[in-house]
Design an enzyme around this catalytic site. Structure first.
Site, PDB file in Angstrom:
ATOM      1  N   SER A 208       0.803  -1.233   0.000  1.00 25.37           N
ATOM      2  CA  SER A 208       0.000   0.000   0.000  1.00 25.37           C
ATOM      3  C   SER A 208       0.829   1.273   0.000  1.00 25.37           C
ATOM      4  CB  SER A 208      -0.908   0.017   1.220  1.00 25.37           C
ATOM      5  OG  SER A 208      -2.008  -0.801   0.970  1.00 25.37           O
TER       6      SER A 208
ATOM      7  N   LYS B 159       0.417   3.469  -2.897  1.00 25.81           N
ATOM      8  CA  LYS B 159      -0.824   4.236  -3.154  1.00 25.81           C
ATOM      9  C   LYS B 159      -0.597   5.741  -3.281  1.00 25.81           C
ATOM     10  CE  LYS B 159      -3.787   0.723  -0.972  1.00 25.81           C
ATOM     11  NZ  LYS B 159      -4.529   0.364   0.261  1.00 25.81           N
TER      12      LYS B 159
ATOM     13  N   TYR C 105      -3.224  -2.876 -10.428  1.00 25.82           N
ATOM     14  CA  TYR C 105      -3.111  -2.435  -9.028  1.00 25.82           C
ATOM     15  C   TYR C 105      -2.254  -3.428  -8.239  1.00 25.82           C
ATOM     16  CZ  TYR C 105      -4.383  -2.152  -4.131  1.00 25.82           C
ATOM     17  OH  TYR C 105      -4.316  -2.111  -2.761  1.00 25.82           O
TER      18      TYR C 105
ATOM     19  N   TYR D 275      -5.004   3.995   7.823  1.00 28.96           N
ATOM     20  CA  TYR D 275      -6.283   3.282   7.888  1.00 28.96           C
ATOM     21  C   TYR D 275      -7.095   3.679   9.110  1.00 28.96           C
ATOM     22  CZ  TYR D 275      -3.819   0.442   4.476  1.00 28.96           C
ATOM     23  OH  TYR D 275      -3.108   0.030   3.410  1.00 28.96           O
TER      24      TYR D 275
ATOM     25  N   VAL E  94       1.190  -3.944   3.866  1.00 31.76           N
ATOM     26  CA  VAL E  94       1.022  -5.211   4.586  1.00 31.76           C
ATOM     27  C   VAL E  94       2.248  -6.124   4.535  1.00 31.76           C
ATOM     28  CG1 VAL E  94      -1.500  -5.378   4.587  1.00 31.76           C
ATOM     29  CG2 VAL E  94      -0.205  -6.258   2.630  1.00 31.76           C
TER      30      VAL E  94
HETATM   31  N1  GLU Z   1      -1.878  -5.331  -2.050  1.00 32.73           N
HETATM   32  C1  GLU Z   1      -2.533  -5.197  -0.784  1.00 32.73           C
HETATM   33  C2  GLU Z   1      -4.030  -5.330  -0.978  1.00 32.73           C
HETATM   34  O1  GLU Z   1      -4.553  -4.717  -1.844  1.00 32.73           O
HETATM   35  C3  GLU Z   1      -2.169  -3.905  -0.158  1.00 32.73           C
HETATM   36  C4  GLU Z   1      -2.775  -3.690   1.192  1.00 32.73           C
HETATM   37  C5  GLU Z   1      -1.871  -2.990   2.161  1.00 32.73           C
HETATM   38  O2  GLU Z   1      -0.656  -2.955   1.993  1.00 32.73           O
HETATM   39  O3  GLU Z   1      -2.380  -2.416   3.145  1.00 32.73           O
HETATM   40  O4  GLU Z   1      -4.696  -6.046  -0.291  1.00 32.73           O
END
Ligand code: GLU
Length: 436
Positions: free
Chosen positions: A72, A75, A197, A248, A266
């Protein structure tokens, strides 16, 4: 190119501090992410930290060369590219900027607007990815990878094993993409967009890379080599969203207690940006219930306490921005540091001390490396008024911070930026030229 710290004298206490920081985080709680099968194989004990200054120095400790997937933390960069490609208005029509309080993968949209609540949760990140220009997933990912590589200062690549592994279990993200298409937010084929993505999340990085990428965000989008990789207004938008939504459902807790705009992933990475100051990255794969690195969060909390890095701790940069001195009847305004509105106001206050008359005035900007637009215009207006008051004004601007704009009638003593090193000011010459 990444600059490594070479020691010629004492060892900087920075490195000792980072080792101390790693030792202080203790043993780990939490579990590595397992919903992406490949991540379950990660070594849970890896631990690393990197701190990067905007001028390109990176301090590291621990497993600083261990590669992990960005997840993430990609992003904010995809969001920056979406804004650069489509313009902020179009992006805002598709993705809101409100903290959601939701978990990262919540299947939720704002009930009134139908938009994902922000670009840091998966719904918004999938929508941002789709807004990046490119005819298919590979083209979009290629551009995101290029941007990340420019910021990291080296060519990054995709961890294909993690990508394949996540794509094979991406049902939830696929559901989000179909839902976005249902409400008209996603144009394009959901499977292609989730593929892109997921690849974007599989960019392989180290803490060195992430800290350097963070330091570019800290420097208003400009790399240590002077490459304006992200436009300042977009950079500001990205950091604002990181500050409010980057962590988050613990974003509020994070902003109050740690106070650094941040983004977690994650795989265990966590990147923080203190605007104007520093980029920080940590890595430790075990996660807390919010999906944030357990020891990573602890390291940031500790650094906040030890190093005073909270965004809301104000500084008073204006006090040391200018000094005025006189020699042989010539007033010299020596200006230092980066200039924004408040610093420029202080400089203008100094100009106002000069009584009207034909006494020469020197404005020395040799120690100013950057001004924002308002500060530049304020300075130019101040110079114009000094001239209207009757002064003969000379401007020393070796770095070209005033640009090529009309400088009132202040004569540019050295117009060409003398980049590549400190150039001593030419005061004595200027002063004697003015007197003679
Ligand atoms: N590729 C992960 C997902 O979309 C990223 C989530 C994250 O890093 O918080 O579930």
């Amino acid at each position: 190119m990444l600059m490594h710290v070479t020691m010629v004298g004492m060892q900087t206490p920075m490195i000792d501090y980072l080792h101390f920081l790693l030792d202080s985080v203790g043993t780990d709680a939490g579990a590595v992410a397992s919903y992406i099968p490949e991540l379950a194989h990660a070594d849970p004990d890896k631990l690393a930290v990197a701190v990067a200054s905007p001028d390109g120095v990176v301090y590291v400790a621990g497993d600083a060369d261990a590669e992990f997937t960005i997840q993430s933390i990609s992003k904010p960069f995809a969001y920056a590219l979406a804004i650069a490609d489509q313009g902020l208005d179009v992006v805002l029509e598709h993705i809101d900027v409100e903290p959601s309080g939701d978990a990262f993968n919540e299947i939720s949209l704002d009930p009134e607007t139908g938009r994902p609540r922000n670009p840091m949760i998966n719904a918004g990140a999938i929508a941002s990815h789709a807004l990046v220009r490119g005819e298919d997933a590979d083209a979009r990912v290629g551009r995101i990878l290029d941007l990340c590589s420019r910021l990291a200062g080296r060519q990054l690549s995709i961890a294909e094993d993690v990508f394949e592994s996540e794509l094979s279990t991406a049902d939830r993200n696929m559901a989000l993409a179909y839902m976005l298409r249902t409400v008209g937010t996603l144009h394009g084929e959901p499977t292609d967009i989730v593929r892109g993505y997921t690849r974007q999340c599989s960019v392989s990085v180290t803490v060195r890379d992430l800290a350097r990428m963070a330091s570019v965000l800290a420097a208003g989008g400009r790399t240590p080599d002077g490459d304006q990789a992200i436009a300042p207004a977009i950079n500001r938008q990205v950091l604002s969203v990181m500050a409010t939504c980057g962590m988050y459902d613990s974003a509020g807790d994070w902003l109050t207690s740690v106070g650094i705009p941040a983004k977690s992933g994650v795989a265990g990475g966590l990147m923080g940006v203190l605007p104007g100051q520093v980029g920080i990255a940590v890595f430790s794969p075990r996660l807390d219930p919010h999906g944030n690195s357990t020891r990573g969060v602890r390291m940031f909390e500790r650094m906040n306490r030890d190093l005073g890095l909270h965004l809301m701790d104000s500084t008073d940069s204006t006090r040391s921005v200018a000094r005025r001195w006189e020699r042989e009847g010539v007033a010299v305004h020596e200006v230092m540091g980066d200039l924004h509105f408040v610093e420029a106001e202080r400089v203008l206050r100094g100009f106002a001390q000069d009584p009207a008359g034909d006494a020469p005035v020197v404005v020395d900007l040799d120690r100013v490396h950057r001004t924002n637009d308002i500060a530049r215009r304020m300075l130019l207006e101040g110079i114009r008024r000094l001239h209207l008051d009757g002064h003969e004004v000379r401007i020393v601007d070796p770095w070209g911070v005033l640009g090529s704009a009309e400088t009132g009638s202040g004569e540019l003593v050295r117009g060409e930026p003398a980049r590549g090193g400190y150039v001593p000011t030419a005061f004595p010459d200027i002063v004697s030229a003015l007197r003679g």
